[in-house]
Enzyme design. Structure first.
Site, mmCIF file in Angstrom:
data_model
loop_
_atom_site.group_PDB
_atom_site.id
_atom_site.type_symbol
_atom_site.label_atom_id
_atom_site.label_comp_id
_atom_site.label_asym_id
_atom_site.label_seq_id
_atom_site.Cartn_x
_atom_site.Cartn_y
_atom_site.Cartn_z
ATOM 1 N N ARG A 60 0.848 -1.195 0.000
ATOM 2 C CA ARG A 60 0.000 0.000 0.000
ATOM 3 C C ARG A 60 0.884 1.245 0.000
ATOM 4 N NH1 ARG A 60 -2.668 3.031 4.701
ATOM 5 N NH2 ARG A 60 -3.971 4.517 3.592
ATOM 6 N N HIS A 107 -3.031 10.851 0.520
ATOM 7 C CA HIS A 107 -2.518 10.671 1.881
ATOM 8 C C HIS A 107 -1.935 12.019 2.328
ATOM 9 C CE1 HIS A 107 -1.074 7.385 4.830
ATOM 10 N NE2 HIS A 107 -0.766 8.530 5.394
ATOM 11 N N GLU A 167 -7.515 8.435 6.305
ATOM 12 C CA GLU A 167 -7.767 9.021 7.625
ATOM 13 C C GLU A 167 -8.288 10.453 7.606
ATOM 14 O OE1 GLU A 167 -4.228 8.694 9.955
ATOM 15 O OE2 GLU A 167 -4.423 6.548 10.191
ATOM 16 N N ASN A 218 -7.427 1.818 9.735
ATOM 17 C CA ASN A 218 -6.125 2.064 10.354
ATOM 18 C C ASN A 218 -6.318 2.037 11.857
ATOM 19 O OD1 ASN A 218 -5.223 2.512 7.786
ATOM 20 N ND2 ASN A 218 -4.700 4.669 8.079
ATOM 21 N N TYR A 252 -4.276 1.662 15.735
ATOM 22 C CA TYR A 252 -3.023 1.608 16.480
ATOM 23 C C TYR A 252 -3.213 1.387 17.976
ATOM 24 C CZ TYR A 252 -0.624 3.473 12.332
ATOM 25 O OH TYR A 252 -0.113 3.655 11.068
ATOM 26 N N GLU A 270 -3.569 -0.048 7.970
ATOM 27 C CA GLU A 270 -2.395 0.347 8.759
ATOM 28 C C GLU A 270 -2.523 -0.199 10.167
ATOM 29 O OE1 GLU A 270 -1.486 4.556 9.035
ATOM 30 O OE2 GLU A 270 -1.838 4.806 6.879
HETATM 31 C C1 PNW Z 1 -1.250 7.435 10.568
HETATM 32 N N1 PNW Z 1 -3.650 9.409 16.250
HETATM 33 O O1 PNW Z 1 -1.432 8.635 11.253
HETATM 34 C C2 PNW Z 1 -0.931 7.855 9.148
HETATM 35 O O2 PNW Z 1 -1.813 7.329 8.202
HETATM 36 C C3 PNW Z 1 0.483 7.612 8.753
HETATM 37 O O3 PNW Z 1 0.830 8.450 7.670
HETATM 38 C C4 PNW Z 1 1.374 7.817 9.956
HETATM 39 O O4 PNW Z 1 2.731 7.862 9.646
HETATM 40 C C5 PNW Z 1 1.052 6.693 10.918
HETATM 41 O O5 PNW Z 1 -0.318 6.669 11.243
HETATM 42 C C6 PNW Z 1 1.874 6.760 12.188
HETATM 43 O O6 PNW Z 1 1.628 7.953 12.860
HETATM 44 C C7 PNW Z 1 -1.958 8.737 12.513
HETATM 45 O O7 PNW Z 1 -3.369 10.430 16.879
HETATM 46 C C8 PNW Z 1 -1.615 9.861 13.249
HETATM 47 O O8 PNW Z 1 -4.463 8.569 16.732
HETATM 48 C C9 PNW Z 1 -2.180 10.084 14.479
HETATM 49 C C10 PNW Z 1 -3.097 9.185 14.994
HETATM 50 C C11 PNW Z 1 -3.451 8.057 14.257
HETATM 51 C C12 PNW Z 1 -2.881 7.840 13.019
#
Ligand code: PNW
Length: 454
Positions: free
Chosen positions: A77, A122, A167, A300, A302, A355
């Site tokens: 991706r 993006h 996002e 995505n 995390y 992601e």
């Molecule tokens: C994503 N949060 O960003 C992006 O899609 C990527 O480009 C980035 O490098 C990656 O995650 C790592 O940061 C995020 O605050 C930024 O929850 C912030 C958040 C989530 C995703």
């Protein structure tokens, strides 16, 4: 940990984004994007760096393909740079060098049996579109459609998996609310909502255009990628906490997912909010476009948070000294819960995790080792999150189709510059050759890919 396998046709890949890896910001006719402007603004980026060169993928893309091959990825991706392809955002005046670059790249991937998953957008809006109002102007919807049309016409014969926008929530929040991402606008009361609307409309129009103009011929899948944390009540027996946790999910995921995946409408809590906003702006009706435009749910994910009160900062789990991203806490079980939530709330869509990954800064055990090739924490992260994903698939019946790890190699981490590293490969940014070295986690990921599970 459970044992078992993902689907036979499961997509295994890594993910990146144009501005974060390509470099060559002003080479061969590329136009400027809002990230070029923003990163060149004094004080915008934590370590004063920018993406001018970053991983230099524009010149080193063959190495990237080799790395993916070595990972045994089936998919990759990446995103296209709108301003590299259309420097004036006019599709009748494309940049031939930009088109040639992506053609070479896509052909190179396919020659190695790696299928492209292409994100159209993006975060790197052409500066010339920004100058005419950017995402805050209704005109952007047509401009985006024109750009998408161009990309389908050039690359759609070979690209079968498209993501319109990455996002929108983070862009609205960071770019237009807090002003810590390009274009650096601090207007949480208004700009944030205007932009969410033009992004949703851009996605929806593009989806419909793909369906009417390209789908029969090109037969690809197209959707949007939404980010969401999982969120739980700090005290599940306290109704305030329960309400706050649901509001957190509504205001992150539901804001964009309800209109597209549910009923063309925002979550009730968001509706009330936007209606109030609309009234305050002197409008008679709320601005709620009917959407439902997807072939899969791009997610995505995390982290997970704990909620107490709607007005309070949502709390995190334990802060780990090795986790430099201020928002990222390792809670693998949250992924399984979120996948189940999406499956139930949005009518069991096919889900692709577009992601998931984690960052490291200085190794606490070995502070001199900035490379952190022995990235045990990332190995544990990948193993535990993927095992929770497998549980969601095998035990809960979630229709999970693929997983893209963020990210293939260290790259320009937006406002954090190069201080946070998410890569399976270390990149030496001091070295003009931008040498890439696999970390231990690359082997961990490959092993799971090879076994298609555990
Ligand atoms: C994503 N949060 O960003 C992006 O899609 C990527 O480009 C980035 O490098 C990656 O995650 C790592 O940061 C995020 O605050 C930024 O929850 C912030 C958040 C989530 C995703």
């Amino acid at each position: 940990m459970i044992k078992g396998h993902f689907r036979k046709d499961f997509m295994w890949g890594a993910a990146t984004a144009s501005y974060q890896i390509e470099g060559a910001w002003d080479k061969d006719g590329k136009g400027q994007s809002i990230w070029d402007t923003y990163a060149h603004t004094e004080g915008a980026i934590e370590d004063g760096t920018n993406g001018d060169i970053t991983c230099d993928t524009y010149h080193k893309y063959l190495e990237d393909i080799k790395m993916l091959k070595r990972l045994k990825a089936t998919h990759y991706r990446f995103s296209l740079s709108w301003s590299r392809l259309l420097p004036t955002a006019d599709s009748s005046a494309p940049n031939a060098a930009g088109v040639a670059f992506y053609n070479k790249f896509i052909d190179g991937l396919l020659a190695n049996n790696i299928k492209p998953c292409v994100t159209l957008y993006h975060w790197d809006l052409p500066q010339c579109v920004q100058d005419k109002g950017g995402w805050q102007s209704e005109d952007v919807v047509e401009k985006f459609k024109e750009y998408a049309d161009f990309c389908f016409s050039q690359f759609g014969d070979r690209v079968k998996l498209w993501v319109t926008i990455n996002e929108p929530h983070v862009q609205c929040g960071f770019g237009f609310g807090m002003g810590i991402h390009a274009p650096g606008i601090k207007d949480p009361m208004n700009a944030c909502y205007q932009v969410s609307r033009t992004m949703l409309l851009s996605h929806a129009h593009t989806y419909r255009m793909y369906s009417s103009k390209y789908r029969a011929k090109q037969n690809g899948l197209i959707s949007i990628t939404l980010n969401s944390d999982w969120c739980e009540p700090k005290d599940p027996s306290n109704p305030d906490h329960v309400k706050a946790a649901q509001f957190y999910i509504d205001a992150t995921l539901g804001w964009f997912a309800h209109p597209i995946f549910k009923d063309g409408d925002y979550p009730d809590s968001m509706k009330e909010h936007i209606l109030e906003m609309s009234k305050a702006q002197g409008l008679k009706n709320s601005r709620l476009p009917v959407l439902r435009t997807y072939d899969f749910f791009g997610l995505n994910h995390y982290t997970t948070r704990l909620a107490e009160q709607i007005t309070d900062e949502t709390q995190a789990f334990a802060i780990h000294p090795d986790m430099p991203s201020f928002w990222l806490f390792i809670v693998p079980t949250g992924l399984r819960k979120l996948l189940n939530y999406i499956s139930k709330t949005y009518g069991d869509p096919s889900i692709i995790i577009t992601e998931n990954g984690c960052s490291t800064k200085h190794s606490v055990n070995n502070p001199g080792d900035t490379k952190q090739l022995e990235d045990e924490q990332r190995c544990r992260f990948i193993t535990s999150y993927l095992n929770e994903a497998l549980k969601a698939h095998l035990l809960d019946g979630v229709d999970l189709r693929g997983y893209f790890l963020w990210t293939l190699m260290d790259n320009f981490e937006w406002a954090a510059g190069y201080t946070e590293r998410f890569g399976l490969y270390h990149v030496d940014f001091e070295d003009p050759a931008r040498t890439r070295t696999p970390r231990k986690s690359a082997a961990t990921f490959t092993k799971i890919i090879e076994e298609n599970g555990f």
